[in-house]
Enzyme design. Sequence first.
Site, short mmCIF file in Angstrom:
data_model
loop_
_atom_site.label_atom_id
_atom_site.label_comp_id
_atom_site.label_asym_id
_atom_site.label_seq_id
_atom_site.Cartn_x
_atom_site.Cartn_y
_atom_site.Cartn_z
N GLU A 59 -15.74 0.94 14.38
CA GLU A 59 -15.00 -0.33 14.54
C GLU A 59 -15.96 -1.51 14.42
OE1 GLU A 59 -13.26 -3.00 18.17
OE2 GLU A 59 -13.56 -0.85 18.48
N ASP A 86 -15.58 -4.16 11.37
CA ASP A 86 -15.32 -5.57 11.68
C ASP A 86 -16.20 -6.48 10.83
OD1 ASP A 86 -14.32 -7.79 13.55
OD2 ASP A 86 -16.49 -7.92 13.81
N ASP A 122 -8.27 -1.95 16.40
CA ASP A 122 -9.55 -1.24 16.42
C ASP A 122 -9.61 -0.13 15.38
OD1 ASP A 122 -10.22 -2.87 18.51
OD2 ASP A 122 -9.94 -1.35 20.07
N GLU A 132 -10.09 -1.46 11.78
CA GLU A 132 -11.48 -1.80 11.50
C GLU A 132 -12.34 -0.54 11.39
OE1 GLU A 132 -11.78 -6.20 13.57
OE2 GLU A 132 -12.18 -4.43 14.80
#
EC number: 3.1.26.3
Length: 230
Positions: free
Chosen positions: A40, A44, A111, A114
């Site tokens: 994650e 991101d 989450d 990502e």
Amino acid sequence: MVPEYSRFYNILGYNFKDYTLLIRALTHRSKTKKNYERLEFLGDSVLSFVIAEVLYKQFIDLAEGKLSQLRSKLVKGATLAQLASSLKMDEYIILGASEQGGHKREKILEDVFEAVIGAIYLDSDFATVKKVILKWYQPIISSINLDTIKVKDSKSKLQEILLQNALSLPEYSIETIDGKDHEQQFTVVAVSKDLNLRVKAQGTSRKKAEQKTAEKMIEMLSQQGLHEKK
């Protein structure tokens, strides 16, 4: 190709060479220590860069501040959760017993979205993951109305009001977290030392609670005659 994931691969538009990366990206921390949190983190950063680049190239006359607002709108929780649902990620999320029922929870969907991006990046390369991301985002990017970016979120608006009045930015902190993992309530406190203000609000995620706290502080500033200068 792992048979049970063949449909999911088709929906994603990407076939994993190392399917264990996908499994990790779909696994919540309630299930095992080998979960999606590190992926994650990576996803991101990859997503933020890809969206920043496409916006920079597509909107050549847009100022930096407006580009930042637009990027924020495209990579925020609600947008990511909606994309995750449209890609059926909620049907494949792996949760522990304590999180059962959390497949539709916005924070988890955000989450996982990502994390899957991070997994695709590690399984392939930047050019490939960029192509996949842009395919997912194409309907959103093609329908962007620049007028919509004039609307700031509450934290951004509060920040501008304070800076325009030469005041320091507020400090946000979590006071309490109540409830089970899949239905938590966050209580966030915002403190403005210059104005001697302390405000708190609740939300189903830290981000939502912070936004509500900022909204309350904006209302209090308005009562004191402090408004955003156009």
